[in-house]
Design a protein around this motif. Structure first.
Motif, short mmCIF file in Angstrom:
data_model
loop_
_atom_site.label_atom_id
_atom_site.label_comp_id
_atom_site.label_asym_id
_atom_site.label_seq_id
_atom_site.Cartn_x
_atom_site.Cartn_y
_atom_site.Cartn_z
N GLY A 59 0.78 -1.22 0.00
CA GLY A 59 0.00 0.00 0.00
C GLY A 59 0.81 1.27 0.00
N VAL A 60 2.15 1.15 -0.03
CA VAL A 60 3.03 2.32 -0.07
C VAL A 60 4.03 2.12 -1.19
N LYS A 61 4.23 3.14 -2.01
CA LYS A 61 5.16 3.08 -3.12
C LYS A 61 6.30 4.08 -2.89
N PRO A 62 7.50 3.69 -3.27
CA PRO A 62 8.61 4.66 -3.14
C PRO A 62 8.49 5.77 -4.17
N GLY A 63 8.92 6.97 -3.79
CA GLY A 63 8.89 8.10 -4.70
C GLY A 63 7.52 8.72 -4.82
N CYS A 64 7.48 9.85 -5.55
CA CYS A 64 6.21 10.55 -5.76
C CYS A 64 6.36 11.44 -6.98
N GLN A 65 5.40 11.35 -7.88
CA GLN A 65 5.40 12.17 -9.08
C GLN A 65 4.57 13.43 -8.84
N GLY A 66 4.69 14.35 -9.81
CA GLY A 66 3.87 15.56 -9.74
C GLY A 66 4.61 16.76 -9.18
N HIS A 67 5.94 16.78 -9.36
CA HIS A 67 6.70 17.92 -8.83
C HIS A 67 6.42 19.21 -9.60
N CYS A 68 6.09 19.06 -10.87
CA CYS A 68 5.88 20.27 -11.69
C CYS A 68 4.65 21.05 -11.25
N THR A 69 3.70 20.40 -10.65
CA THR A 69 2.53 21.14 -10.19
C THR A 69 2.89 22.15 -9.12
N SER A 70 3.94 21.85 -8.34
CA SER A 70 4.35 22.78 -7.29
C SER A 70 5.51 23.68 -7.70
N PHE A 71 6.42 23.13 -8.53
CA PHE A 71 7.64 23.88 -8.82
C PHE A 71 7.69 24.41 -10.24
N GLY A 72 6.67 24.10 -11.06
CA GLY A 72 6.69 24.55 -12.44
C GLY A 72 6.71 26.06 -12.58
N MET A 73 6.25 26.76 -11.55
CA MET A 73 6.21 28.23 -11.63
C MET A 73 7.61 28.83 -11.70
N TYR A 74 8.63 28.05 -11.29
CA TYR A 74 9.99 28.58 -11.34
C TYR A 74 10.57 28.55 -12.74
N CYS A 75 9.95 27.81 -13.67
CA CYS A 75 10.41 27.79 -15.06
C CYS A 75 9.84 29.02 -15.75
N GLN A 76 10.67 29.98 -16.06
CA GLN A 76 10.21 31.27 -16.56
C GLN A 76 10.51 31.43 -18.05
N ASN A 77 10.02 32.52 -18.60
CA ASN A 77 10.28 32.91 -19.98
C ASN A 77 9.91 31.82 -20.98
N GLY A 78 8.82 31.11 -20.70
CA GLY A 78 8.35 30.07 -21.61
C GLY A 78 8.99 28.72 -21.43
N GLY A 79 9.87 28.55 -20.43
CA GLY A 79 10.47 27.25 -20.17
C GLY A 79 9.42 26.24 -19.71
#
Length: 1237
Positions: free
Chosen positions: A910-930
């Motif tokens: 019932g527990v998996k290592p790791g976790c996806q979905g980092h871009c939902t929280s950190f995608g705002m740091y990619c600027q200028n169309g990145g």
């Protein structure tokens, strides 16, 4: 039923003694129920007490709900029972029949016990029955008179000791004295002594060749040890590791120096220092007091002394019973006073006393004189005396001030004598520094002295806790202890005061000093400085790198990776990988590339350090020290370190078969015989691995005994960093070597991305019990879409700690340390179940508890002034909670230790290592169309389709164009075989675009000092074009030819001179026939107007361009970064630079454009004169140039690079051919659409 008289205690190894106290069958109930009542028990002899139980008076409404426990050996000089750093108040009964038993957290040894009721039944009065549990206690006691010393002689003359165990108990009223001492002729010694009522251990196991100071180790513990109560000491040493324990508080340390044995000569002495010791202790006082249960390496010293097996000849009268002192301390709290009688109507005033306190302010003594007042107070740690005398003739005043830092908790003596025209104040018996006053003064004593006390703000000014006085004092009350009180040269009879026959008192504890050192043990962590008053302590964390009430929480992020995900760029940062753990913060260089984050730790070895004069027999050892230990960067994923050896007749590894001349030492102090570019177990250099050494017979260049170099990367993390290099072949004539050890560079942070995904409500991870007794901090990130869930919890018998999401907006931190449940909650204004990462930090210590969410929402609560402080947990730690959590948790750190969630998740259903979905929280740091790209352990910003680079697509990509340089980008109709990934991606994008563009988005920055110039030119096979040019006067012009019109059109965007060396940003967009151009903040919008585009030629743009974008394409970046198969190419010299974003020069603004320019007549006149001179010089030069050209003109061939063609073709050439100029010898492929910069 009442408690039984006797009860067997199991599993105690000794017989249990139970004492029951009652009056008749009912119990004890005093006539008056107030705070001056107490019940005292005499156990007959000293006993070891382990528990106490109470009941109320039988069949009544009388019981005690709260009480204190005092104990003593003699029935005097009482000591209150302490627990959790406070004078402990035991909870009592709630009725008369049930019994309440308390196991003492720390057992006590005493003959007399005294129970002092603090609170009792509201329905009746004080009522009490008690039962005491414990064991027999016996110990050999020796009384030391300050002269005698016990000498324990060794069986051999010299002892070489690798292990020591020393244990003893002592009590004394002296603040200084040597308890034990031993020394050797080689400089070894061990000394245990009292120094200002603190215990000081000095030990030296021997020194190296550089001097004796290197072996000296000094450790201090405890305070207030001159309280004439028993204290227990244990010293355990094995080699250089020492455990130093005082009253159950243990310090672990490692001695300085290089040796493991303690070499002592002849003897070990107890009670003093018979000979001059090595630490310079010739003038040290001997110990005066009592010791018992002295043991040294298994020998009972007190028993040997009793049986006269030891030398005790220095004692005048050796006594095996403890001689008690006759002090009578008095304890004052915030509402106390003590009134003592003195001589009245006497012309000499004489008072003295000893005091100790932590408070810098307080009233010590006050007296109403016959015609004035006397006030002795503590002001900012100094003693201040004010004598005011008022009579009919005049007012007399004498002010004396002496001492400093007298609120240090030590005993200090005050002596004040005042008489006619004279006053003298003496501190600590120092007559030489006594303060005197010869001011006119007339003294007539009033006969009454008041010690302590304060103004009661709830009553009139003349009403006091210490009775009514004519002149109320100005100081706040004194909190502390006094003893040895003298009034008019006579000792105060405090026994009579206690019986009520002399004087008066209020809220004073007689025959007891209840001072507490709240800074011992020191709860201020990480080097924080503890400061205390009588009621509490505070921590000063300045300069430690930590914050919080106890300096527990690090102010720095754990890694460069964490700084990157806060949006930081490459720079120098302080990091603290274990947060609140024992490893301190350190400074590193963080290099944040597009896909990796590098942490660089520098060392102190200069590059190319020269080594000469070394041989195999006498190698030169180079020590390499770093700004951090490897333990501090051990959480990284990969490390490397560059090492280089430049040689001339200096062999390195003596390959392939010889013994190495040089080796290096890495982690774990292991020697390694491989060099950079090679690996463990392979005695080779990089050239030996690649088989390209200068001499094929050797595996290192330097082993050929020529002038060469061997260098490469060391990449085995388990061996890094390099801490030493031993060089051994530079002693021959002409030999020379130079060594370079580069910085340690590591990348990745295994802790920061260590995560687990909880996929079912019943899933959880379990770990060992959390150890956070007095200080606990928890930090982690979570993301969930569930409205609630338990992040983690750990349980004890009654204690617990829990963190949970109680609702979509509320996070809760709850715990219980024995004082009842405490809950802190913070409420977020935005939902926390938004499937984004959120940060939680919780901390609990003896001062406060704090909960912080997303570094914004905060809740805190101070700890109770008195109560339990230790968090005692027994169950396993459950992460995810037994009550369920759905979502992800990562970077879980508890008290500086990161829990390996991924490893445990691999074996947990019932527990998996790791976790996806980092871009939902950190995608705002990619600027200028990145574009944000997901990774298993993080994310990266893809800047391919932008005009920017860097980890967050914020670094400008530009170039410096020299004369004749240009960049050409072709819109390819199809992908070229073998094209790069970037080219294929761009080709795919172009297929999706319209062939006939109806709109453009153009942006770039430039700086130049020359005009005219073409900044951008876009052409097509239909001869439509777009041009952005600088005219000869430096103004900006946009030219369009969209076809369907007889004439192109021109937009004059800005009439200013933009060729001024400063940076200018151009943003231009066109939709159908509407064009918008923005230069800096100047905007011009209009429809297409047909205007004649004149033939416009230029020698080429000279300057900087950056941030070039055209409809989502970055042509300049493509030309600078991709290979020959890319659609972009450049001619001439083009150097990558972001100078288009940063100006080359910043010339001063002209008066015409400077809005802050102030007109000045003198400056204007000077400008006019200068202009006239410049015009005259320019005219002369032009005339000379014309004459020279005319004189030397001749016929010749006019060379051109234009393609030969018929006149018709030439006449039909469009304006864009003229604008493109003659610098490009290539013909234009009409099948392509091109643009030039």
């Amino acid at each position: 039923d009442p408690l039984p008289v006797f009860k067997q205690m199991e599993p105690l190894i000794c017989h249990s003694l139970v004492y029951w106290c009652s009056t008749g069958a009912g119990g004890w109930s005093p006539l008056d129920s107030d705070h001056y009542q107490w019940l005292q028990v005499d156990l007959g002899t000293r006993r070891q007490v382990s528990a106490i139980a109470t009941q109320g008076r039988y069949s009544s409404s009388d019981w005690t709900t709260k009480y204190r426990l005092l104990y003593s050996d003699t029935g005097r000089n009482w000591k209150p029972y302490h627990q959790d750093g406070n004078i402990w108040a035991f909870s009592g009964n709630s009725n008369s029949e049930s019994s309440v038993r308390h196991e003492l957290q720390h057992g006590i040894v005493a003959r007399f016990l005294r129970l002092v009721p603090l609170d009792w039944s509201e329905e009746g009065r004080i009522g009490l029955r008690i039962e005491v549990y414990g064991c027999f206690y016996w110990a050999d006691v020796i009384n030391f008179d300050g002269q005698g010393v016990i000498s324990y002689r060794f069986k051999v003359k010299k002892m070489k000791i690798i292990k020591d165990v020393i244990a003893l108990r002592f009590k004394t009223s002296e603040s200084d004295g040597v308890i034990l001492h031993g020394e050797g002729q080689q400089g070894d010694y061990i000394t245990l002594e009292l120094d200002k009522a603190k215990l000081l251990l000095q030990i030296n196991l021997g020194s190296n060749q550089y001097g004796s100071i290197l072996g000296h180790t000094s450790v201090t513990t405890g305070s207030l040890l001159d309280d004439n109560h028993w204290h227990s000491v244990v010293i355990e040493r094995y080699r250089r590791n020492v455990n130093f324990t005082l009253d159950r508080h243990t310090q672990h340390f490692r001695t300085n120096g290089e040796f493991d044995h303690l070499d002592l000569d002849y003897e070990l002495s107890f009670g003093g220092m018979p000979y001059s010791g090595k630490p310079g202790g010739g003038g040290k006082k001997n110990f005066k007091g009592c010791m018992e249960s002295i043991n040294y390496n298994g020998d009972n010293i007190t028993d040997l002394a009793r049986r006269k097996k030891l030398d005790t000849s220095t004692f005048r009268n050796l006594s095996f019973s403890c001689v008690e002192t006759h002090t009578f301390p008095v304890f004052f709290n915030a509402t106390s006073f003590l009134q003592l009688p003195g001589r009245a109507n006497h012309n000499t005033l004489s008072v003295g006393f000893h005091f100790r306190t932590w408070n810098p302010y307080g009233l010590l003594l006050f007296s109403n004189l016959d015609d004035g007042t006397l006030e002795v107070s503590l002001k900012d740690g100094k003693i201040a005396v004010h004598i005011n005398v008022t009579n009919a003739a005049r007012n007399y005043r004498a002010d004396l001030t002496s001492g400093s830092g007298l609120n240090d908790g030590q005993w200090h003596a005050i002596r004040l004598v005042a008489k006619e025209n004279f006053a003298m104040l003496t501190i600590d018996g120092d007559e030489a520094s006594a303060v005197r006053s010869t001011s006119p003064l007339s003294i007539t004593t009033g006969g009454t002295y008041h010690l302590g006390g304060r103004r009661d703000t709830n009553v009139t000014e003349s009403q006091w806790y210490f009775l009514q006085t004519l002149f109320p004092p100005s100081q706040q009350s004194f909190q502390g202890c006094m003893q040895a009180i003298l009034v008019d040269d006579q000792p105060a009879d405090l026994h009579a005061v206690e019986k009520g026959t002399v004087g008066a008192f209020e809220n004073v504890s007689l025959d007891m000093c209840a001072i507490i050192d709240r800074c011992m043990p020191n709860h201020c962590e990480h080097g924080g400085r503890c400061m205390q008053t009588w009621d509490g302590f505070s921590c000063t964390c300045d300069g430690t790198g930590y914050t919080g009430a106890t300096c527990h929480t690090s102010i720095y992020e754990p890694s460069c990776e964490a700084y990157k995900h806060l949006g930081r760029s490459s720079d120098t940062y302080w990091i603290d990988p274990d947060g609140s753990g024992p490893l301190g913060p350190f400074k590193v260089n963080c290099n944040m590339t597009e896909d990796k984050v590098w942490t660089t730790v520098i060392n102190n070895l200069p590059p190319k350090t020269a080594i000469t004069g070394s041989s195999r027999e006498r190698r030169t050892i180079l020590q390499v020290n770093y700004s951090a230990s490897m333990a501090q960067v051990d959480h990284t994923h990969y490390c490397e370190q560059h090492i280089a050896y430049s040689c001339r007749m200096s062999r390195l590894l003596n390959t392939p078969d010889g013994t190495p001349y040089t080796w290096w030492v890495g982690r774990g102090n292991e020697k390694h015989f491989y060099w950079g570019g090679s690996g463990p177990g392979i005695q080779k250099c990089a050239c030996g691995i690649d088989r390209n050494c200068t001499d094929a017979k050797y595996d290192c260049n330097c082993d050929a005994d020529a002038k060469q170099e061997d260098s490469g990367l060391l990449i085995y993390k388990e061996h890094l960093p390099v801490s030493q290099v031993a060089v051994g072949d530079t002693n021959r004539p002409g030999s020379e070597a130079r060594l370079t050890v580069g910085p340690l560079s590591c990348q990745g942070d295994d802790n920061y991305w260590n995560a687990a995904s909880f996929t079912t409500p019943s899933s959880y991870l379990h770990f060992a019990t959390f150890q956070g007794e007095t200080s606990a901090d928890i930090a982690f990130y979570f993301k969930t879409s569930a409205p609630y869930g338990v992040f983690l919890e750990n349980l004890g018998n009654t204690d617990f700690i829990r963190l949970e999401l109680k609702s979509p907006h509320v996070v809760s931190f709850s715990f219980d340390v024995g004082n009842g449940p405490v809950e802190l909650t913070v409420q977020s204004t935005t939902p926390l179940n938004d499937d984004l990462w959120h940060r939680v930090t919780a901390e609990r210590n003896v001062k406060e508890s704090v909960l912080l969410v997303d570094q914004v929402y905060r809740a805190s609560r101070p700890a109770p002034a008195q109560g339990h402080t230790r968090l005692e947990l027994f169950s396993q730690l459950y992460v995810g909670g037994q009550r369920g959590f759905l979502g992800c948790i990562r970077a879980l750190r508890m008290n500086g230790v990161t829990l390996d969630l991924e490893e445990r998740a691999k074996v947990t259903p019932g527990v998996k290592p790791g976790c996806q979905g980092h871009c939902t929280s950190f995608g705002m740091y990619c600027q200028n169309g990145g574009k944000c790209v997901e990774k298993y352990n993080g994310y990266l910003c893809d800047c391919t389709a932008t005009a920017y680079d860097g980890p967050f697509c914020t670094r400008d990509v530009g170039g410096f164009f020299e004369a004749g340089a240009l960049v050409r980008y072709s819109f390819l109709p199809e992908a070229v075989a073998g094209a790069s990934r970037d080219s294929r991606m761009l080709t795919h994008e172009q297929k999706a675009r319209e062939v006939n563009l109806t709109k453009e988005e153009v942006a770039f920055s430039f700086s130049t000092s020359s005009a005219p110039a073409i900044l951008l030119y876009v052409s097509s096979k239909t001869r439509d074009y777009l041009a952005v040019v600088l005219r000869p006067n430096g103004s900006l012009q946009v030219r369009y030819n969209l076809g369907g019109l007889r004439e192109p059109f021109t937009i004059n965007v800005d009439e200013r001179n933009l060729a001024n060396g400063q940076t200018h940003t151009i943003k231009m967009s066109r939709v159908d026939r509407s064009v918008t151009v923005q230069v800096l903040q100047i905007q011009k919008t209009g429809h297409v107007d047909p205007l004649l585009i004149e033939s416009y030629n230029t020698p080429g743009f000279i300057g900087c361009l950056s941030r070039v974008e055209f409809n989502g394409i970055a042509p300049l970046k493509t030309a600078l970064r991709t290979d020959s198969s890319s659609p972009a190419a450049h001619l001439g010299k083009l150097v990558e630079s972001n100078c288009g974003a940063s100006p080359l020069t910043i010339p001063p603004m002209s008066a015409a454009t400077d809005p802050w320019h102030l007109d000045n007549t003198v400056n204007r006149d000077s400008a006019i004169i200068g202009g006239i001179i410049a015009v005259v010089i320019f005219t002369i030069l032009c005339t000379l140039l014309f004459l020279i050209r005319y004189m030397f003109r001749h016929k010749g061939t006019y060379h051109t690079n234009e393609a030969k063609s018929g006149g018709g073709e030439s006449a039909g050439e469009s304006a864009d051919t003229a604008i493109m100029g003659t610098d490009n010898p290539e013909t234009i492929d009409e099948s392509k659409k091109e643009w030039f910069i």
